[in-house]
Each structure stands twice: as C-alpha cells, then as structure tokens.
Design a protein around this motif. Sequence first.
Motif, PDB file in Angstrom:
ATOM      1  N   LYS A  33      13.274  58.367 -41.108  1.00 26.71           N
ATOM      2  CA  LYS A  33      11.771  58.849 -39.863  1.00 26.71           C
ATOM      3  C   LYS A  33      11.333  57.239 -38.751  1.00 26.71           C
ATOM      4  CE  LYS A  33       9.691  62.671 -42.286  1.00 26.71           C
ATOM      5  NZ  LYS A  33      10.829  63.385 -42.023  1.00 26.71           N
ATOM      6  N   MET A  34      12.779  56.943 -38.953  1.00 30.34           N
ATOM      7  CA  MET A  34      12.404  55.724 -38.247  1.00 30.34           C
ATOM      8  C   MET A  34      11.889  55.780 -36.517  1.00 30.34           C
ATOM      9  SD  MET A  34      13.886  53.431 -39.955  1.00 30.34           S
ATOM     10  CE  MET A  34      12.482  53.994 -41.111  1.00 30.34           C
ATOM     11  N   PRO A  35      11.509  54.845 -36.028  1.00 30.56           N
ATOM     12  CA  PRO A  35      10.496  54.983 -34.884  1.00 30.56           C
ATOM     13  C   PRO A  35      11.862  54.679 -33.143  1.00 30.56           C
ATOM     14  CG  PRO A  35       9.459  53.252 -35.817  1.00 30.56           C
ATOM     15  CD  PRO A  35      11.084  53.562 -36.596  1.00 30.56           C
ATOM     16  N   VAL A  36      12.377  55.429 -33.772  1.00 31.90           N
ATOM     17  CA  VAL A  36      13.548  55.387 -32.825  1.00 31.90           C
ATOM     18  C   VAL A  36      13.565  55.752 -31.072  1.00 31.90           C
ATOM     19  CG1 VAL A  36      16.267  55.761 -32.348  1.00 31.90           C
ATOM     20  CG2 VAL A  36      15.249  55.201 -34.254  1.00 31.90           C
ATOM     21  N   LYS A  43       8.723  45.307 -38.494  1.00 40.45           N
ATOM     22  CA  LYS A  43       9.853  44.324 -38.579  1.00 40.45           C
ATOM     23  C   LYS A  43      10.346  44.606 -39.917  1.00 40.45           C
ATOM     24  CE  LYS A  43       8.044  39.616 -38.112  1.00 40.45           C
ATOM     25  NZ  LYS A  43       7.775  38.007 -39.068  1.00 40.45           N
ATOM     26  N   GLU A  44      10.267  45.634 -40.968  1.00 43.86           N
ATOM     27  CA  GLU A  44      10.634  46.654 -42.144  1.00 43.86           C
ATOM     28  C   GLU A  44      11.713  47.071 -41.330  1.00 43.86           C
ATOM     29  OE1 GLU A  44       7.309  44.823 -41.771  1.00 43.86           O
ATOM     30  OE2 GLU A  44       7.288  43.895 -43.280  1.00 43.86           O
ATOM     31  N   ASP A  45      10.828  48.535 -40.163  1.00 39.59           N
ATOM     32  CA  ASP A  45      11.236  49.712 -39.284  1.00 39.59           C
ATOM     33  C   ASP A  45      13.255  48.966 -38.528  1.00 39.59           C
ATOM     34  OD1 ASP A  45       9.453  51.505 -40.448  1.00 39.59           O
ATOM     35  OD2 ASP A  45       8.442  50.848 -37.693  1.00 39.59           O
ATOM     36  N   VAL A  46      13.083  47.899 -38.484  1.00 36.16           N
ATOM     37  CA  VAL A  46      14.113  47.147 -38.181  1.00 36.16           C
ATOM     38  C   VAL A  46      14.693  46.597 -38.788  1.00 36.16           C
ATOM     39  CG1 VAL A  46      15.029  44.622 -36.651  1.00 36.16           C
ATOM     40  CG2 VAL A  46      13.179  45.909 -36.325  1.00 36.16           C
ATOM     41  N   ALA A  47      14.894  46.471 -40.041  1.00 32.98           N
ATOM     42  CA  ALA A  47      15.428  46.211 -41.457  1.00 32.98           C
ATOM     43  C   ALA A  47      16.067  47.233 -42.155  1.00 32.98           C
ATOM     44  CB  ALA A  47      14.762  45.009 -42.615  1.00 32.98           C
ATOM     45  N   MET A  48      15.317  47.826 -41.976  1.00 33.73           N
ATOM     46  CA  MET A  48      15.995  49.658 -42.619  1.00 33.73           C
ATOM     47  C   MET A  48      16.756  50.177 -41.187  1.00 33.73           C
ATOM     48  SD  MET A  48      15.710  52.414 -44.816  1.00 33.73           S
ATOM     49  CE  MET A  48      14.750  51.714 -45.610  1.00 33.73           C
ATOM     50  N   VAL A  49      16.504  50.120 -40.220  1.00 32.13           N
ATOM     51  CA  VAL A  49      17.540  50.648 -38.880  1.00 32.13           C
ATOM     52  C   VAL A  49      19.063  49.604 -39.432  1.00 32.13           C
ATOM     53  CG1 VAL A  49      18.143  51.038 -36.752  1.00 32.13           C
ATOM     54  CG2 VAL A  49      15.878  51.279 -37.665  1.00 32.13           C
ATOM     55  N   GLU A  50      18.865  48.454 -40.271  1.00 27.92           N
ATOM     56  CA  GLU A  50      20.208  47.004 -39.929  1.00 27.92           C
ATOM     57  C   GLU A  50      20.460  47.207 -40.630  1.00 27.92           C
ATOM     58  OE1 GLU A  50      18.548  43.468 -39.715  1.00 27.92           O
ATOM     59  OE2 GLU A  50      19.013  43.214 -37.767  1.00 27.92           O
ATOM     60  N   VAL A  89      20.533  50.546 -31.638  1.00 26.91           N
ATOM     61  CA  VAL A  89      18.960  51.795 -31.427  1.00 26.91           C
ATOM     62  C   VAL A  89      17.977  50.488 -31.117  1.00 26.91           C
ATOM     63  CG1 VAL A  89      17.901  52.496 -33.459  1.00 26.91           C
ATOM     64  CG2 VAL A  89      20.628  51.674 -33.949  1.00 26.91           C
ATOM     65  N   VAL A  90      17.077  51.072 -30.439  1.00 30.34           N
ATOM     66  CA  VAL A  90      15.737  51.108 -29.383  1.00 30.34           C
ATOM     67  C   VAL A  90      14.783  51.420 -30.493  1.00 30.34           C
ATOM     68  CG1 VAL A  90      14.602  50.708 -27.561  1.00 30.34           C
ATOM     69  CG2 VAL A  90      16.869  50.448 -27.633  1.00 30.34           C
ATOM     70  N   LEU A  91      13.869  50.806 -31.245  1.00 25.70           N
ATOM     71  CA  LEU A  91      12.773  51.420 -31.699  1.00 25.70           C
ATOM     72  C   LEU A  91      11.947  51.091 -31.110  1.00 25.70           C
ATOM     73  CD1 LEU A  91      13.081  49.741 -35.087  1.00 25.70           C
ATOM     74  CD2 LEU A  91      14.430  51.840 -34.181  1.00 25.70           C
ATOM     75  N   THR A  92      10.651  52.641 -31.381  1.00 25.61           N
ATOM     76  CA  THR A  92       9.348  51.931 -30.430  1.00 25.61           C
ATOM     77  C   THR A  92       9.055  51.105 -30.469  1.00 25.61           C
ATOM     78  OG1 THR A  92       8.241  53.314 -32.493  1.00 25.61           O
ATOM     79  CG2 THR A  92       9.442  54.092 -30.648  1.00 25.61           C
ATOM     80  N   SER A  93       7.822  50.502 -29.059  1.00 23.74           N
ATOM     81  CA  SER A  93       7.160  49.304 -29.433  1.00 23.74           C
ATOM     82  C   SER A  93       6.623  48.888 -30.540  1.00 23.74           C
ATOM     83  CB  SER A  93       6.597  49.074 -28.207  1.00 23.74           C
ATOM     84  OG  SER A  93       4.826  49.957 -28.360  1.00 23.74           O
ATOM     85  N   ASP A  94       5.556  49.949 -31.022  1.00 26.48           N
ATOM     86  CA  ASP A  94       4.938  49.718 -32.382  1.00 26.48           C
ATOM     87  C   ASP A  94       6.087  49.693 -33.705  1.00 26.48           C
ATOM     88  OD1 ASP A  94       5.733  52.333 -32.724  1.00 26.48           O
ATOM     89  OD2 ASP A  94       3.785  53.423 -33.184  1.00 26.48           O
ATOM     90  N   ALA A  95       7.012  49.592 -33.176  1.00 27.11           N
ATOM     91  CA  ALA A  95       8.026  49.762 -34.972  1.00 27.11           C
ATOM     92  C   ALA A  95       7.545  47.964 -35.565  1.00 27.11           C
ATOM     93  CB  ALA A  95       9.640  48.978 -34.682  1.00 27.11           C
TER      94      ALA A  95
END
Length: 162
Positions: A70-73, A106-113, A98-104
């Motif tokens: 459920k990543m905000p992609v 740092k944890e979301d970024v790390a998870m996507v990586e 991968v481009v995430l929504t503006s409300d993503a």
Amino acid sequence: MVEPKIKMNTIWYKNAKGDGRIQSDNLKTKIAIPVPKGGSGEGAEPQQLLISSAVACFTMTLAYMLDRKKMPVTGFFMDTEGTVSQGGHPAIAHHPHVVLTSDATKEDVAMVEELIVQADKDCHIGQLLKKAGVPVDTQGKVSIESGEDVTSNYIEEHGLDW
C-alpha cells in the motif's frame, strides 16, 4: 498444481529477409532477423524479446509489491539497457524510478527502495537469467511528487507513443 499452458502461434513470411509474427492471448508482435545477420530488421529480434521479458517481469513484480505494501505511488517508469557482447552474451541493467505522492514519508521512501531490491530478487525471469550467467543489475530511484507530472515528462522526453 499444474501450471497453465502458454499457447502461442507463429507465422514467418518469405526467407531470412522476411519477417514473422508471434501471437498469444495478450501478446502480438512482429519479429525479424536483424540486418547485420542478413535479415530485414523489421521486427523484434531475439535479444529484444529476451530483455523485454526481463523488463515485464521486473515491472509487474515491483507493481505487485508496491500495491501489497500500500505504498503511496503515483506511478513509475523505467529505463533498461541491454547489451550483447561480441560473443553474444547479454547483460541487462534496469533503472526504475518510482514517484510517490506528495504526502509520502521518509519511511515510505525507504520501503520503496527496499521493494526495488526485493523485486529484483523475486522476478522469476531475472532469476532464471542470472542462473544462466546473464548479469542483471538494478539501480532504482525514488522521488516524491512535486507538482510536476514527471511521468508525462518522461513520456514526452523519450518520444513514447502510448
């Protein structure tokens, strides 16, 4: 469990300078022998088909993982470079973005990586190629939406016709 069969139909027109078609339920493509090998070059060649299989597998694996977590992609795009050495040995390098929504977060970024790395490990085609000695490298990028439509920009910059 029995795996479903994949059925394909192939047709070839004329001689080596001709071309062919491959068709399946959700695939339809033109194939041809490359010009340097005496063909017409007017269709996908075997290396392109091999690399496109790796691209499709990685892309779908990553999309599935991003959805499951459920990543905000907002979307992602990818450049892949395939090279074939003099001896005919291929190498593949994926560069997903991968481009995430503006409300993503740092944890979301790390998870996507982490998911990018995991998708490389879980892609069945990529793993099959690696077992056959084909180097498959993945170097991803994650960014947060900034109001600019980077996906449309990517399509425009690369002259893609969807």
